[in-house]
Motif scaffolding. Structure first.
Motif, PDB file in Angstrom:
ATOM      1  N   ALA A 249     -16.140  -7.193  29.216  1.00  8.88           N
ATOM      2  CA  ALA A 249     -16.196  -6.395  29.430  1.00  8.88           C
ATOM      3  C   ALA A 249     -15.979  -6.333  30.700  1.00  8.88           C
ATOM      4  CB  ALA A 249     -15.504  -5.224  29.005  1.00  8.88           C
ATOM      5  N   GLY A 250     -14.332  -6.798  32.065  1.00  5.83           N
ATOM      6  CA  GLY A 250     -14.403  -6.543  33.504  1.00  5.83           C
ATOM      7  C   GLY A 250     -15.153  -7.162  33.947  1.00  5.83           C
ATOM      8  N   GLY A 251     -15.861  -8.817  32.682  1.00  4.41           N
ATOM      9  CA  GLY A 251     -16.272  -9.684  33.608  1.00  4.41           C
ATOM     10  C   GLY A 251     -15.799 -11.272  33.608  1.00  4.41           C
ATOM     11  N   ILE A 252     -16.312 -12.766  33.875  1.00  8.12           N
ATOM     12  CA  ILE A 252     -15.427 -13.905  33.708  1.00  8.12           C
ATOM     13  C   ILE A 252     -16.149 -14.530  32.474  1.00  8.12           C
ATOM     14  CG2 ILE A 252     -15.535 -13.573  35.803  1.00  8.12           C
ATOM     15  CD1 ILE A 252     -18.001 -15.388  36.194  1.00  8.12           C
ATOM     16  N   LYS A 253     -14.950 -15.492  32.047  1.00 12.93           N
ATOM     17  CA  LYS A 253     -15.472 -16.312  31.060  1.00 12.93           C
ATOM     18  C   LYS A 253     -16.531 -16.775  31.381  1.00 12.93           C
ATOM     19  CE  LYS A 253     -11.461 -18.286  29.074  1.00 12.93           C
ATOM     20  NZ  LYS A 253     -10.718 -18.783  28.507  1.00 12.93           N
TER      21      LYS A 253
END
Length: 558
Positions: A249-253
């Motif tokens: 959540a709120g991050g990047i893949k």
């Protein structure tokens, strides 16, 4: 005709259609779908004969479709309407799907049909089906629709249908205790690329991507069983699956073990060297051998090659050179051969500049290992799209065979004016000339497989059906050729002569000096561009090399 693309982005399908239509003599210009007023301005400037929407995430404004012929490329069969078309088809396991080209009207996807094409479905990730079967069907349907429109003697007909709803996370939900591996895989496949499947790992919300089947590991359904390199294995009701990538959540893949360092507590289950596993499992690098040919496959998600992946692939390649073979085939993934350095792992690093430097040096090591291989002839077999450093990593091989339909982007400048490395200054000019190299690196436009062969950059364009069958046959013939020893000797002589004129180390040092300025210099363009690419930031304008109608000297052709 003048054809204006209204598109959310210049994705692989838009690139392929741009090249196909341009090759047929049409003048194509592109406008990103940013706002109604921007699109209306583009139409007023270009005055298109036809508007084509290959990839949209919202409806074309009525001010445009009511005044101009506008074709929508819908990834569904005639009568299918609404968003998430391909997602529903994959998750529900339909046997046949297709693409429809229809005229834009008030009701979404309900306009008259100008053309369509169908294809058999297979169990695969949405991104794979989109870049392969969907793209080929779209090309067929779009070209037919454009020809019919130009002829002026075709009357499109409406097809009855019903709209399905946008697929929500509730529709994708995973029940690890009750669902078998096939169902879990279908749901993650249907969400691959975007938006992923909402779930939890280590009691933390995240989205799952990049699922692979597992044939031997078992455990309590839902439990985390093991890790291998960057992937995590999780038990299902009747077996297990591997999760290759996740997005917190709120991050990047990111690769699963990068996103969750807690995974280091799971037992490691390594494979037996580089050999292709006998049963389905997660394996990003695999080696096979037959008839004097060693095939080294590397399936890296989205074609991105991190520092660790480059180091492992270099190790695998060097090991392959010790085998009693005559030819080594480097076969990348189904969707991508390589797109160069891994921007997501770079973005997530404590120092993106340092990780960029480590990554470019690691991929240069791989390119150098291929360039200096004297024991076998090397072949790059490009089944999937290839971009940036991947294009030149492939060219490091003695021969490059590319599948018809593959899209190439052999340039770096779209990523914040990167100079690029992978020995491109050594590899490109002798193939296409100085002017050709300058055009490729500065024009920043996609190139088809056929164009790459015609200009001399690559060596052969092979038919799409049966590509790897053809590769295996050609490689075996090469390995059995009576003049192979002479070719190896000529290769060694050429490498020695080139080294005497200018060492590979000099090319590398010159390229890396430019890259160091990109990574550590005062101009932050690369870091800004990388951030927006990784964060999937909405476009705020269309690059001028795509939007011809916005050139200051643009004039409507007579």
């Amino acid at each position: 005709m003048r054809i204006l693309f209204l598109t959310h982005s210049f994705n692989s399908l838009a690139q392929r259609l741009f090249c196909e239509l341009s090759a047929r003599g049409h003048l194509v210009s592109i406008e990103f779908d940013i706002a109604d007023a921007v699109s209306e301005e583009a139409v007023a400037l270009f005055k298109p004969d036809l508007i084509l929407a290959p990839f949209l995430k919202r409806a074309v404004p009525a001010s445009i479709w009511s005044a101009h012929p506008c074709f929508i490329v819908h990834p569904g069969v005639p009568g299918d309407r609404g968003p998430s078309a391909l997602d529903w088809a994959i998750q529900q396991g339909v046997p046949t799907w297709g693409v429809t080209v229809l005229q834009a009207e008030a009701e979404m996807d309900a306009g008259p049909v100008w053309a369509s094409a169908q294809f058999p479905m297979r169990a695969a990730r949405k991104a794979a089906i989109y870049r392969n079967e969907t793209t080929e069907a779209a090309v067929q349907a779009v070209l037919q629709a454009v020809d019919r429109f130009a002829a002026g003697n075709f009357t499109p007909e409406r097809v009855p249908g019903a709209a399905h709803a946008l697929m929500k996370q509730a529709d994708r939900a995973l029940d690890w205790a009750r669902m078998g591996s096939a169902d879990i895989l279908a749901r993650i496949h249907a969400a691959d690329g975007f938006p992923g499947v909402a779930d939890t790992l280590f009691d933390t919300p995240c989205h799952l991507f990049d699922a692979w089947p597992e044939s031997t590991l078992r455990g309590t359904p839902g439990s985390l069983l093991a890790r291998r390199e960057t992937a995590i294995c999780r038990a299902t009701a009747d077996g297990a699956v591997w999760i290759g990538h996740v997005k917190r959540a709120g991050g990047i893949k990111l690769p699963a073990t990068h996103a969750f360092p807690e995974a280091c507590a799971l037992p490691e289950v390594p494979l037996d060297g580089w050999w292709q596993a006998a049963a389905p499992t997660w394996q990003d690098i695999a080696y096979q051998e037959a008839g004097g040919v060693g095939t080294l496959r590397f399936e890296f998600y989205n074609g991105a090659m991190s520092t660790a992946q480059c180091l492992r692939l270099t190790e695998a390649f060097r090991w392959a050179t010790t085998r009693p073979t005559r030819v080594i085939v480097l076969a990348g993934g189904e969707d991508f051969w390589s797109n160069g350095i891994h921007l997501n792992t770079i973005e997530s690093a404590e120092s993106p500049a340092d990780e960029s430097w480590a990554n470019i040096n690691a991929i240069d090591d791989l390119a150098e290992a291929i360039l200096t291989c004297s024991s076998q002839l090397t072949v790059a077999a490009l089944h999937g799209n290839t971009g940036a450093g991947g294009c030149f990593l492939a060219r490091a091989c003695d021969a490059v065979w590319v599948r018809d339909g593959v899209m190439l982007n052999p340039h770096y400048k779209n990523m914040g004016n990167l100079f690029g490395s992978e020995f491109w200054t050594y590899l490109l000019p002798p193939r296409v000339g100085l002017d050709g190299a300058r055009a490729i690196m500065h024009h920043r436009l996609p190139m088809t497989a056929q164009e790459a062969v015609q200009c001399g950059f690559y060596d052969a364009c092979l038919p799409s059906p049966g590509f790897f069958v053809d590769v295996v046959r050609r490689a075996a013939e090469l390995a059995a050729s009576p003049d192979l020893d002479g070719r190896l000797a000529a290769k060694a002589e050429k490498r020695a002569a080139d080294e005497a004129i200018k060492p590979l180390a000099a090319y590398r040092a010159e390229e890396l000096a430019e890259m160091r300025r990109n990574f550590y210099g005062f101009d932050p363009s690369y870091h800004v561009a990388r951030y927006h690419f990784v964060a999937r930031s909405p476009h705020s304008w269309t690059p001028r090399h795509l939007a011809r109608h916005r050139d200051l000297d643009w004039k409507i052709p007579a």
